[in-house]
Design a protein around this motif. Structure first.
Motif, PDB file in Angstrom:
ATOM      1  N   GLU A 209      32.535  60.002  12.138  1.00  0.00           N
ATOM      2  CA  GLU A 209      33.829  59.527  12.147  1.00  0.00           C
ATOM      3  C   GLU A 209      34.136  59.134  13.400  1.00  0.00           C
ATOM      4  O   GLU A 209      34.894  58.039  13.779  1.00  0.00           O
ATOM      5  N   LEU A 210      33.590  60.042  14.728  1.00  0.00           N
ATOM      6  CA  LEU A 210      33.913  59.596  15.922  1.00  0.00           C
ATOM      7  C   LEU A 210      33.217  58.334  16.413  1.00  0.00           C
ATOM      8  O   LEU A 210      33.609  57.413  17.056  1.00  0.00           O
ATOM      9  N   MET A 211      31.957  58.160  15.898  1.00  0.00           N
ATOM     10  CA  MET A 211      31.195  57.271  16.038  1.00  0.00           C
ATOM     11  C   MET A 211      31.597  55.782  15.699  1.00  0.00           C
ATOM     12  O   MET A 211      31.729  54.962  16.237  1.00  0.00           O
ATOM     13  N   ASP A 212      32.307  55.991  14.329  1.00  0.00           N
ATOM     14  CA  ASP A 212      32.871  54.913  13.491  1.00  0.00           C
ATOM     15  C   ASP A 212      34.159  54.253  14.518  1.00  0.00           C
ATOM     16  O   ASP A 212      34.445  53.291  14.768  1.00  0.00           O
ATOM     17  N   TYR A 213      34.945  55.223  15.180  1.00  0.00           N
ATOM     18  CA  TYR A 213      35.977  54.921  15.807  1.00  0.00           C
ATOM     19  C   TYR A 213      35.917  54.320  17.292  1.00  0.00           C
ATOM     20  O   TYR A 213      36.031  53.317  17.492  1.00  0.00           O
ATOM     21  N   ALA A 214      34.651  54.769  17.819  1.00  0.00           N
ATOM     22  CA  ALA A 214      34.185  54.554  18.897  1.00  0.00           C
ATOM     23  C   ALA A 214      33.361  52.939  18.702  1.00  0.00           C
ATOM     24  O   ALA A 214      33.752  52.036  19.575  1.00  0.00           O
ATOM     25  N   LYS A 215      32.982  52.709  17.786  1.00  0.00           N
ATOM     26  CA  LYS A 215      32.369  51.406  17.486  1.00  0.00           C
ATOM     27  C   LYS A 215      33.318  50.294  17.083  1.00  0.00           C
ATOM     28  O   LYS A 215      33.488  49.076  17.828  1.00  0.00           O
ATOM     29  N   LYS A 216      34.536  50.779  16.455  1.00  0.00           N
ATOM     30  CA  LYS A 216      35.626  49.821  16.146  1.00  0.00           C
ATOM     31  C   LYS A 216      36.254  49.412  17.388  1.00  0.00           C
ATOM     32  O   LYS A 216      36.906  48.428  17.348  1.00  0.00           O
ATOM     33  N   HIS A 217      36.384  50.625  18.469  1.00  0.00           N
ATOM     34  CA  HIS A 217      37.199  50.191  19.555  1.00  0.00           C
ATOM     35  C   HIS A 217      36.404  49.905  20.872  1.00  0.00           C
ATOM     36  O   HIS A 217      37.038  49.738  21.849  1.00  0.00           O
ATOM     37  N   GLY A 218      35.309  49.547  20.504  1.00  0.00           N
ATOM     38  CA  GLY A 218      34.278  49.109  21.676  1.00  0.00           C
ATOM     39  C   GLY A 218      34.188  50.027  22.719  1.00  0.00           C
ATOM     40  O   GLY A 218      33.934  49.551  23.868  1.00  0.00           O
ATOM     41  N   ILE A 219      33.995  51.404  22.125  1.00  0.00           N
ATOM     42  CA  ILE A 219      33.649  52.622  23.203  1.00  0.00           C
ATOM     43  C   ILE A 219      32.179  52.773  23.093  1.00  0.00           C
ATOM     44  O   ILE A 219      31.864  53.313  22.169  1.00  0.00           O
ATOM     45  N   PRO A 220      31.390  52.414  24.106  1.00  0.00           N
ATOM     46  CA  PRO A 220      30.122  52.787  24.209  1.00  0.00           C
ATOM     47  C   PRO A 220      29.641  54.311  24.117  1.00  0.00           C
ATOM     48  O   PRO A 220      30.309  55.150  24.880  1.00  0.00           O
ATOM     49  N   VAL A 221      28.843  54.655  23.447  1.00  0.00           N
ATOM     50  CA  VAL A 221      28.350  56.237  22.931  1.00  0.00           C
ATOM     51  C   VAL A 221      26.853  56.327  23.031  1.00  0.00           C
ATOM     52  O   VAL A 221      26.340  55.331  22.660  1.00  0.00           O
ATOM     53  N   PRO A 222      26.452  57.289  23.466  1.00  0.00           N
ATOM     54  CA  PRO A 222      24.741  57.508  23.670  1.00  0.00           C
ATOM     55  C   PRO A 222      24.310  57.705  22.109  1.00  0.00           C
ATOM     56  O   PRO A 222      23.209  57.630  22.077  1.00  0.00           O
ATOM     57  N   VAL A 223      25.073  58.369  21.389  1.00  0.00           N
ATOM     58  CA  VAL A 223      24.445  58.672  20.071  1.00  0.00           C
ATOM     59  C   VAL A 223      24.504  57.455  19.259  1.00  0.00           C
ATOM     60  O   VAL A 223      25.228  56.913  18.974  1.00  0.00           O
TER      61      VAL A 223
END
Length: 396
Positions: free
Chosen positions: A140-154
């Protein structure tokens, strides 16, 4: 509010700890500012980490549950000390961190922060119902990050969590949560696959003073390192080249559940074996027995987040005192995923070659051993004599 790395909100001050990890710190600064941080601190605490946290662990031969060299557990109180320092500098009343509500790090960060600054308040989003009900897990966090353009290492290609510092890197979660799943070939990032490591070993001489490494020399090319940070980085490089320091374990978390973790601890593994050897060579047998018990408790306290507790401070003092005679040089080979001790020498050695030799009698009377054995056998004779009587009665 002051927030730990990767958790920033509008108006926050975001500190980042350079603790030896391979990271683009300027990119992290830009990311924090883009996400609304008012001010960003990136502090290099690598040298402090080695001298104030790793070295005491080396002196202690610290090992949690017989295998884990405590790379993450040692880093947390070091990071927390820097975090509190910036909070006090900024006059912040709150500190936030992104540790989950199921892990050890929430305990380590918060116990350290409260010990160093009793009036500070800690905000832990993963323990707030409105947060974890909306984001019950990493997907859910990864989906949120993708939706808001937040780069994550996972990513789907690397579905696990990683935490790196100068001492080690850890991998957990994702596909690793099933303990029977073997680590995929692309997981390891800090060490070479031992099967593909060089066919020629590196032979090192590591010199210790009071149980602390003060010099390392490669006998092959003559390379020498003296300063704490450079010495540790060099040992990391040598160990990584030969695939030294990999473990895959299931451990007991402080909060009561078992977890599967994969760790790479290159330099730490070399120093653990080297220190263990020089300590056995120079320390009195009975003192060492007591010190081993202290080390066990020290490792448990560090793992559980009690670095800044009075009992851990007391143990560090005791262990440090035990290290006064731990002086000398260990010669070892690093090869194909292993560390092999080749020899050692010390001006404080308790090894008496003449006394132990099978070629000369030395200052020892062999006949004295007869009485020694007779006295020690008395307890065994009595125990088994009485056991025989009990057995006879049971057979009647």
């Amino acid at each position: 509010m002051l927030q730990a790395p990767d958790r920033s909100t509008e108006g926050s001050r975001t500190p980042g700890a350079n603790i030896g990890q391979k990271e683009d710190f300027e990119a992290a600064r830009r990311k924090a500012l883009a996400l609304g941080a008012k001010k960003v601190y990136i502090e290099d605490i690598s040298r402090e980490f080695v001298e104030k946290f790793i070295w005491p662990a080396v002196q202690a031969n610290a090992l949690y549950e017989d295998r884990y060299l405590l790379g993450t557990a040692l880093a947390r109180p070091c990071i927390a000390r820097g975090l509190v320092g910036i909070a006090q500098q900024e006059g912040a009343q709150h500190i936030a961190h992104g540790a989950t509500g199921k892990g050890n790090d929430q305990v380590r960060f918060e116990l350290s922060c409260y010990a160093l600054c009793p009036k500070i308040k800690v905000v832990a989003p993963w323990r707030l119902p409105e947060f974890y009900q909306r984001f019950p897990g990493r997907p859910e966090l990864m989906d949120y990050a993708k939706k808001h353009g937040i780069p994550v290492p996972v990513t789907p290609q690397t579905p696990w969590s990683m935490d790196e510092n100068l001492m080690h890197i850890s991998y957990e979660a994702g596909i690793l949560e099933n303990p029977k799943n073997q680590a995929p070939p692309g997981l390891y990032t800090k060490t070479c696959d031992p099967a593909n490591s060089p066919d020629t070993p590196d032979v090192l001489e590591i010199q210790f003073e009071r149980g602390v490494p003060v010099r390392v020399t490669n006998t092959g090319d003559g390379a020498t390192r003296w300063s704490a940070l450079e010495l540790f980085v060099y040992l990391n490089d040598i160990a990584a080249k030969h695939g030294v320091g990999r473990i895959d374990i299931v451990e007991n978390r402080f909060i009561g559940m078992k977890s599967r973790g994969i760790y790479e601890t290159p330099a730490g593994t070399i120093l653990y074996h080297a220190h263990l050897d020089i300590e056995a060579f120079t320390m009195d047998r009975e003192v060492r027995k007591i010190k081993q018990g202290l080390s066990l408790k020290f490792s448990e306290l560090v793992y559980n987040g009690f670095w800044h507790s009075p009992e851990c401070e007391f143990l560090r003092e005791c262990i440090g005192r035990s290290q006064e005679p731990v002086v000398g040089t260990v010669r070892l080979s690093v090869f194909k995923g292993h560390v092999y001790i080749l020899g050692r020498e010390s001006p404080r050695s308790l090894y008496n070659e003449e006394l132990v030799s099978m070629n000369v009698q030395g200052d020892y009377e062999p006949a004295d051993a007869t009485g020694f054995i007779n006295i020690n056998s008395l307890r065994l004779k009595e125990y088994h004599r009485l056991q025989s009587k009990v057995t006879e009665k049971q057979d009647e």
